[in-house]
Design a protein around this motif. Structure first.
Motif, PDB file in Angstrom:
ATOM      1  N   GLU A 133       0.904  -1.264  -0.033  1.00 11.00           N
ATOM      2  CA  GLU A 133      -0.054  -0.008   0.014  1.00 11.00           C
ATOM      3  C   GLU A 133       0.888   1.185   0.092  1.00 11.00           C
ATOM      4  OE1 GLU A 133      -2.324  -3.631   1.356  1.00 11.00           O
ATOM      5  OE2 GLU A 133      -0.227  -2.573   2.312  1.00 11.00           O
ATOM      6  N   GLU A 175      -7.032  -0.575  -6.044  1.00 13.88           N
ATOM      7  CA  GLU A 175      -7.951  -0.609  -5.046  1.00 13.88           C
ATOM      8  C   GLU A 175      -8.112   0.855  -4.532  1.00 13.88           C
ATOM      9  OE1 GLU A 175      -8.979  -3.699  -1.447  1.00 13.88           O
ATOM     10  OE2 GLU A 175      -7.122  -2.786  -1.596  1.00 13.88           O
ATOM     11  N   ARG A 176      -7.206   1.246  -4.412  1.00 13.06           N
ATOM     12  CA  ARG A 176      -7.099   2.857  -3.467  1.00 13.06           C
ATOM     13  C   ARG A 176      -7.338   4.036  -4.856  1.00 13.06           C
ATOM     14  NH1 ARG A 176      -2.751   5.171   0.916  1.00 13.06           N
ATOM     15  NH2 ARG A 176      -3.582   7.109   1.070  1.00 13.06           N
ATOM     16  N   ARG A 215      -6.134  -9.904  -3.037  1.00 13.08           N
ATOM     17  CA  ARG A 215      -6.821  -8.682  -3.824  1.00 13.08           C
ATOM     18  C   ARG A 215      -7.512  -9.380  -5.312  1.00 13.08           C
ATOM     19  NH1 ARG A 215      -2.951  -5.245  -1.572  1.00 13.08           N
ATOM     20  NH2 ARG A 215      -4.044  -3.766  -0.536  1.00 13.08           N
ATOM     21  N   VAL A 230     -10.502  -7.298  -6.217  1.00 12.62           N
ATOM     22  CA  VAL A 230      -9.832  -6.046  -7.026  1.00 12.62           C
ATOM     23  C   VAL A 230     -10.031  -6.242  -8.419  1.00 12.62           C
ATOM     24  CG1 VAL A 230      -8.217  -4.199  -7.008  1.00 12.62           C
ATOM     25  CG2 VAL A 230      -8.822  -4.878  -4.992  1.00 12.62           C
TER      26      VAL A 230
END
Length: 262
Positions: free
Chosen positions: A70, A105-106, A196, A199
């Motif tokens: 991340e 995802e972000r 993920r 995602v």
């Protein structure tokens, strides 16, 4: 190589070539932007191709903190700001794919398209986590050299040393230049990364999945875990985990075709 000092203080070294829509190529573990050398001339004629060295790798800084995928994704978002990019196609090799998924995802609105190259949305299983921990301890005790010498043969297809001796040596030298602290912290980041798959399956943008038929690290069935009208799958028959060096023409053709359809 250029250098970008990010908002969080991390300094990323990067290659920046060509003009047009931005395509960001993100290397794998103990790699660098040098992994993409054979793809640059094949892609830069029609795209702006950027290839950063991730934190703890290549010419980038080695922040003294815990790494996560991340945080690496956040580095890429700040990198986009520094280089004036609003949206891009993000293609990640192995570790770079884990970072690309965290980015998707972000920051989904900052993606024109995304791709996994010899990578997977699955997390580490228990055996893989144990191997990461052993790798961390090995580097602490013995330095980076024995670790890299054991890793490189697994990255190529069986018998590749005789076919690609220069590329084999290039990957080894790039790996040996990886700062030990960067390698250790990145092993921890990979060990702790999340699943993920959701995602990858829910992405609305175009998705490219490239796998090597002879990949000894991530088999094709671990890459090809999403399907749909927006998903393009490419299997490189002669490649192991390093298709950008083993079969660069085929990989470049697949990427160019994918980009032309966005």
């Amino acid at each position: 190589m250029k250098k970008a000092v990010l908002q969080n203080g991390v300094e990323l070294a990067y290659d920046d070539r060509g003009t047009g829509d931005a395509v960001c190529l993100v290397h794998g573990f103990c790699g660098s932007s040098a992994y993409w050398k054979k793809l640059f001339p094949r892609l830069e004629k029609s795209s702006r191709v950027l290839a950063p060295d991730l934190r703890g790798h290549g010419g980038s800084s080695v922040p003294d903190e815990t790494y996560t995928v991340e945080k690496m994704a956040e580095d890429l978002a700040f990198f986009m700001d520094e280089t004036g990019i609003e949206k891009m196609t993000l293609l990640g090799h192995s570790l770079g794919g884990y970072v690309a998924l965290a980015f998707a995802e972000r920051y989904p609105d900052r993606l024109s398209a995304m791709g996994l190259i010899h990578s997977t949305a699955f997390p580490d299983d228990e055996q893989a986590k144990e191997n990461r921990t052993k790798g961390m301890e090995s580097i602490r005790q013995n330095g980076i050299e024995p670790f890299i010498k054991a890793l490189v043969p697994k990255l190529f297809a069986p018998g590749a040393l005789s076919r690609y001796p220069e590329e084999w040596e290039r990957v080894k030298q790039v790996g040996l230049q990886t700062p030990p602290d960067g390698a250790i912290r990145t092993l921890e980041a990979m060990r702790e990364r999340a699943d993920r798959q959701h995602v990858l399956r829910k992405l609305a943008c175009p998705v490219l999945l490239i796998a090597g038929e002879q990949d000894q690290i991530i088999p094709a069935d671990k890459t090809f875990t999403a399907d749909g009208a927006n998903v393009t799958r490419v299997l490189l028959a002669e490649a192991g985990h390093m298709g950008m060096l083993e079969t660069p023409e085929k990989m470049a053709d697949a990427i160019k075709q994918f980009l032309s359809n966005i």
